[in-house]
Design a protein around this motif. Sequence first.
Motif, PDB file in Angstrom:
ATOM      1  N   ASP A 115       0.808  -1.215   0.000  1.00  0.00           N
ATOM      2  CA  ASP A 115       0.000   0.000   0.000  1.00  0.00           C
ATOM      3  C   ASP A 115       0.841   1.264   0.000  1.00  0.00           C
ATOM      4  N   SER A 116       2.176   1.144   0.064  1.00  0.00           N
ATOM      5  CA  SER A 116       3.025   2.322   0.217  1.00  0.00           C
ATOM      6  C   SER A 116       4.181   2.312  -0.767  1.00  0.00           C
ATOM      7  N   ALA A 117       4.803   3.483  -0.926  1.00  0.00           N
ATOM      8  CA  ALA A 117       5.974   3.590  -1.795  1.00  0.00           C
ATOM      9  C   ALA A 117       7.142   2.782  -1.243  1.00  0.00           C
ATOM     10  N   ASN A 118       7.345   2.816   0.076  1.00  0.00           N
ATOM     11  CA  ASN A 118       8.423   2.024   0.666  1.00  0.00           C
ATOM     12  C   ASN A 118       8.217   0.538   0.402  1.00  0.00           C
ATOM     13  N   GLY A 119       6.984   0.087   0.535  1.00  0.00           N
ATOM     14  CA  GLY A 119       6.679  -1.316   0.278  1.00  0.00           C
ATOM     15  C   GLY A 119       6.889  -1.684  -1.173  1.00  0.00           C
ATOM     16  N   LEU A 120       6.464  -0.797  -2.075  1.00  0.00           N
ATOM     17  CA  LEU A 120       6.644  -1.038  -3.504  1.00  0.00           C
ATOM     18  C   LEU A 120       8.129  -1.117  -3.857  1.00  0.00           C
ATOM     19  N   GLN A 121       8.932  -0.216  -3.309  1.00  0.00           N
ATOM     20  CA  GLN A 121      10.372  -0.235  -3.571  1.00  0.00           C
ATOM     21  C   GLN A 121      11.001  -1.524  -3.056  1.00  0.00           C
ATOM     22  N   SER A 122      10.577  -1.950  -1.882  1.00  0.00           N
ATOM     23  CA  SER A 122      11.105  -3.172  -1.282  1.00  0.00           C
ATOM     24  C   SER A 122      10.794  -4.382  -2.148  1.00  0.00           C
ATOM     25  N   ALA A 123       9.534  -4.525  -2.532  1.00  0.00           N
ATOM     26  CA  ALA A 123       9.119  -5.677  -3.329  1.00  0.00           C
ATOM     27  C   ALA A 123       9.751  -5.654  -4.718  1.00  0.00           C
ATOM     28  N   THR A 124       9.788  -4.478  -5.329  1.00  0.00           N
ATOM     29  CA  THR A 124      10.361  -4.359  -6.666  1.00  0.00           C
ATOM     30  C   THR A 124      11.846  -4.692  -6.660  1.00  0.00           C
ATOM     31  N   ALA A 125      12.554  -4.244  -5.623  1.00  0.00           N
ATOM     32  CA  ALA A 125      13.982  -4.539  -5.518  1.00  0.00           C
ATOM     33  C   ALA A 125      14.239  -6.033  -5.372  1.00  0.00           C
ATOM     34  N   ALA A 134       6.613  -8.526  -9.029  1.00  0.00           N
ATOM     35  CA  ALA A 134       5.499  -7.723  -9.537  1.00  0.00           C
ATOM     36  C   ALA A 134       4.619  -7.382  -8.342  1.00  0.00           C
ATOM     37  N   THR A 135       4.145  -6.123  -8.284  1.00  0.00           N
ATOM     38  CA  THR A 135       3.470  -5.652  -7.072  1.00  0.00           C
ATOM     39  C   THR A 135       2.163  -4.953  -7.395  1.00  0.00           C
ATOM     40  N   VAL A 136       1.104  -5.391  -6.742  1.00  0.00           N
ATOM     41  CA  VAL A 136      -0.202  -4.737  -6.831  1.00  0.00           C
ATOM     42  C   VAL A 136      -0.343  -3.812  -5.626  1.00  0.00           C
ATOM     43  N   ILE A 137      -0.723  -2.583  -5.881  1.00  0.00           N
ATOM     44  CA  ILE A 137      -0.858  -1.576  -4.833  1.00  0.00           C
ATOM     45  C   ILE A 137      -2.333  -1.284  -4.567  1.00  0.00           C
ATOM     46  N   THR A 138      -2.696  -1.279  -3.284  1.00  0.00           N
ATOM     47  CA  THR A 138      -4.011  -0.792  -2.852  1.00  0.00           C
ATOM     48  C   THR A 138      -3.756   0.316  -1.831  1.00  0.00           C
ATOM     49  N   PRO A 139      -3.696   1.565  -2.267  1.00  0.00           N
ATOM     50  CA  PRO A 139      -3.332   2.652  -1.348  1.00  0.00           C
ATOM     51  C   PRO A 139      -4.338   2.801  -0.212  1.00  0.00           C
ATOM     52  N   SER A 140      -3.845   3.289   0.906  1.00  0.00           N
ATOM     53  CA  SER A 140      -4.722   3.678   2.005  1.00  0.00           C
ATOM     54  C   SER A 140      -4.829   5.201   1.998  1.00  0.00           C
ATOM     55  N   SER A 141      -5.629   5.753   2.890  1.00  0.00           N
ATOM     56  CA  SER A 141      -5.764   7.208   2.955  1.00  0.00           C
ATOM     57  C   SER A 141      -4.444   7.862   3.339  1.00  0.00           C
ATOM     58  N   TYR A 142      -3.556   7.107   3.979  1.00  0.00           N
ATOM     59  CA  TYR A 142      -2.271   7.655   4.410  1.00  0.00           C
ATOM     60  C   TYR A 142      -1.220   7.603   3.301  1.00  0.00           C
ATOM     61  N   THR A 143      -1.459   6.821   2.251  1.00  0.00           N
ATOM     62  CA  THR A 143      -0.435   6.646   1.213  1.00  0.00           C
ATOM     63  C   THR A 143      -0.920   7.017  -0.182  1.00  0.00           C
ATOM     64  N   ALA A 144      -2.102   7.577  -0.288  1.00  0.00           N
ATOM     65  CA  ALA A 144      -2.692   7.858  -1.606  1.00  0.00           C
ATOM     66  C   ALA A 144      -1.836   8.797  -2.442  1.00  0.00           C
ATOM     67  N   GLN A 145      -1.006   9.617  -1.779  1.00  0.00           N
ATOM     68  CA  GLN A 145      -0.187  10.589  -2.508  1.00  0.00           C
ATOM     69  C   GLN A 145       1.157  10.022  -2.941  1.00  0.00           C
ATOM     70  N   HIS A 146       1.462   8.767  -2.627  1.00  0.00           N
ATOM     71  CA  HIS A 146       2.752   8.182  -2.965  1.00  0.00           C
ATOM     72  C   HIS A 146       2.870   7.922  -4.466  1.00  0.00           C
ATOM     73  N   ASP A 147       4.111   7.783  -4.922  1.00  0.00           N
ATOM     74  CA  ASP A 147       4.396   7.480  -6.319  1.00  0.00           C
ATOM     75  C   ASP A 147       4.400   5.965  -6.515  1.00  0.00           C
ATOM     76  N   PHE A 148       3.477   5.468  -7.324  1.00  0.00           N
ATOM     77  CA  PHE A 148       3.361   4.026  -7.568  1.00  0.00           C
ATOM     78  C   PHE A 148       3.622   3.689  -9.037  1.00  0.00           C
ATOM     79  N   GLY A 149       4.487   4.448  -9.660  1.00  0.00           N
ATOM     80  CA  GLY A 149       4.711   4.309 -11.088  1.00  0.00           C
ATOM     81  C   GLY A 149       5.226   2.948 -11.529  1.00  0.00           C
ATOM     82  N   THR A 150       5.907   2.210 -10.649  1.00  0.00           N
ATOM     83  CA  THR A 150       6.463   0.907 -11.037  1.00  0.00           C
ATOM     84  C   THR A 150       5.559  -0.269 -10.654  1.00  0.00           C
ATOM     85  N   ALA A 151       4.364   0.012 -10.166  1.00  0.00           N
ATOM     86  CA  ALA A 151       3.464  -1.066  -9.746  1.00  0.00           C
ATOM     87  C   ALA A 151       2.900  -1.828 -10.938  1.00  0.00           C
ATOM     88  N   LEU A 152       2.573  -3.092 -10.714  1.00  0.00           N
ATOM     89  CA  LEU A 152       1.875  -3.894 -11.729  1.00  0.00           C
ATOM     90  C   LEU A 152       0.504  -3.300 -11.998  1.00  0.00           C
TER      91      LEU A 152
END
Length: 258
Positions: A183-193, A197-215
């Motif tokens: 749900d977060s940019a930190n999580g996406l970076q961790s999984a991508t590294a 492949a990562t599916v993102i479901t943002p929360s209200s706390y992470t909706a503004q994050h950059d998820f450009g590399t998500a599946l």
Amino acid sequence: MLNALIFDVDGTLADTESVHLAAFNHAFAQEGLGWHWDVPLYTQLLDVSGGKERLLHYWRMVQPGLKEVDGGAVRDTVARLHEIKTACYEQAISAGAVALRPGVLTLMQAALNQGLQLAIATTTSPVNIAALLRTAIGPDWRSHFLAIGDASNAPLKKPHPQVYLKVLADMRLDPAQCVAFEDSANGLQSATAAGLATVITPSSYTAQHDFGTALRVLPDLSQLDLGQLRQWLVEREATRATLGARRPAAKPQGGTKR
């Protein structure tokens, strides 16, 4: 071939951050610190993964000259605050403060029914995982997951890929066989590294994050099925193969013959 789904916990399995925030503020009040985190501040602090790390980061924000002294007073204070916070959080979760996000249980059950494995990769503590999943799934929740990576066995926090690398090693699976859910940019970076492949479901706390590399970025998992997930992986691999084919071949390194 898709063989496993790997889930983050906080914000991904359940929208727990408001409960965490209330628990932190409870700890501050109990210890008489005069600290209070509001939602905008906590949203900013979530860029720091890990509860103890977040506490120490904030302490250094409000006291830039903070230094550890003999006897580890700073470390001990952070540990005590985190212990109080964790106990408060566990009590709230056990009382039913949150439920799993839409579609999570359905997707997990579909995966198990089709012979896929489930795993958890999180920076939170084992007690927080147990509190949430014992309430949401039942006392046998642990049997649903082939591997669990958490703060106790993967101390390098996201965005470092350690927790995902550990889970992949424990499952003995290649990252191409798995999909991560975050749900977060930190999580996406961790999984991508870690090659996932990562599916993102943002929360209200992470909706503004950059998820450009998500599946994919989805509001929740309620409309996702395994057929779609497999198709997205096929499309991802086709795209990667096409991009790889377009890269110019490396020129041979010249040298003087002897």
